[in-house]
Design a protein around this motif. Structure first.
Motif, short mmCIF file in Angstrom:
data_model
loop_
_atom_site.label_atom_id
_atom_site.label_comp_id
_atom_site.label_asym_id
_atom_site.label_seq_id
_atom_site.Cartn_x
_atom_site.Cartn_y
_atom_site.Cartn_z
N LEU A 14 0.86 -1.19 0.00
CA LEU A 14 0.00 0.00 0.00
C LEU A 14 0.90 1.23 0.00
O LEU A 14 1.57 1.53 0.98
N THR A 15 0.90 1.93 -1.12
CA THR A 15 1.80 3.06 -1.34
C THR A 15 1.03 4.37 -1.28
O THR A 15 -0.04 4.49 -1.88
N PRO A 16 1.56 5.37 -0.56
CA PRO A 16 0.87 6.67 -0.50
C PRO A 16 0.62 7.25 -1.90
O PRO A 16 1.49 7.19 -2.76
N ALA A 35 -0.89 9.89 0.58
CA ALA A 35 -1.15 9.11 1.79
C ALA A 35 -1.88 7.83 1.43
O ALA A 35 -2.47 7.71 0.35
N VAL A 36 -1.83 6.88 2.34
CA VAL A 36 -2.68 5.69 2.29
C VAL A 36 -3.69 5.88 3.40
O VAL A 36 -3.31 6.15 4.55
N TRP A 37 -4.98 5.75 3.09
CA TRP A 37 -6.04 5.99 4.06
C TRP A 37 -6.52 4.69 4.69
O TRP A 37 -6.72 3.69 4.00
N PHE A 38 -6.68 4.73 6.02
CA PHE A 38 -7.15 3.57 6.78
C PHE A 38 -8.29 3.98 7.70
O PHE A 38 -8.38 5.14 8.11
N LEU A 66 1.72 7.56 11.10
CA LEU A 66 0.28 7.33 11.03
C LEU A 66 -0.40 8.53 11.71
O LEU A 66 -0.15 8.81 12.87
N ILE A 67 -1.25 9.22 10.98
CA ILE A 67 -1.85 10.45 11.48
C ILE A 67 -3.37 10.30 11.55
O ILE A 67 -4.01 9.99 10.54
N LEU A 68 -3.93 10.50 12.73
CA LEU A 68 -5.39 10.54 12.87
C LEU A 68 -5.86 11.85 12.28
O LEU A 68 -5.39 12.93 12.65
N ASP A 69 -6.78 11.77 11.33
CA ASP A 69 -7.31 12.98 10.70
C ASP A 69 -8.31 13.63 11.64
O ASP A 69 -9.46 13.23 11.72
N GLU A 70 -7.85 14.61 12.40
CA GLU A 70 -8.67 15.28 13.40
C GLU A 70 -9.85 16.03 12.77
O GLU A 70 -10.93 16.07 13.35
N TYR A 86 -7.38 7.47 9.37
CA TYR A 86 -5.94 7.61 9.60
C TYR A 86 -5.26 7.68 8.25
O TYR A 86 -5.66 6.98 7.31
N ALA A 87 -4.21 8.46 8.16
CA ALA A 87 -3.42 8.55 6.93
C ALA A 87 -2.01 8.08 7.25
O ALA A 87 -1.42 8.48 8.25
N SER A 88 -1.49 7.23 6.39
CA SER A 88 -0.09 6.81 6.50
C SER A 88 0.68 7.53 5.41
O SER A 88 0.29 7.53 4.25
N LEU A 89 1.78 8.12 5.81
CA LEU A 89 2.60 8.87 4.86
C LEU A 89 3.73 8.04 4.28
O LEU A 89 4.53 8.55 3.50
#
Length: 108
Positions: A14-16, A35-38, A66-70, A86-89
């Motif tokens: 899974l690639t951004p 980003a990869v979205w989860f 891994l960033i929680l999309d606030e 969540y987005a993975s960069l």
């Protein structure tokens, strides 16, 4: 934590990417970045339709990439739904790949 990525494409890793389902309400830490979205929601629908593939990953919630999309979390709470995005960069390997089976209405 267990997270899911839904796609109509099969991937080895899974690639951004800057995909077509992005929007301006994203968290500013993520906006405009590949980003990869989860999500933790294992039944998510892509534009109201099941994704062809469901990828499952296990990831440490303290992972710095891994960033929680606030912004989307706040919008979801206003709409009365608890979905967290969540987005993975960075690229991610997945633990499990399942394909949607329309005849059984489930991922297998």
């Amino acid at each position: 934590m267990i997270l899911y990525h839904f796609s109509n494409e099969k991937h080895e890793i899974l690639t951004p990417q800057s995909g077509i389902n992005r929007n301006e309400s994203e968290d500013q830490r993520i906006f405009g970045r590949p980003a990869v979205w989860f999500t933790a929601d294992n039944t998510y629908l892509i534009n109201g339709v099941e994704g062809k593939y469901r990828y499952t990953i296990e990831i440490d919630e303290n992972d710095p990439y891994l960033i929680l999309d606030e912004a989307l979390k706040y919008a979801s709470e206003i709409l009365g739904d608890e979905i967290k995005w969540y987005a993975s960069l960075i690229p991610r390997e997945y633990n499990k790949l399942e394909k949607w089976n329309a005849s059984t209405s489930s991922y297998e």
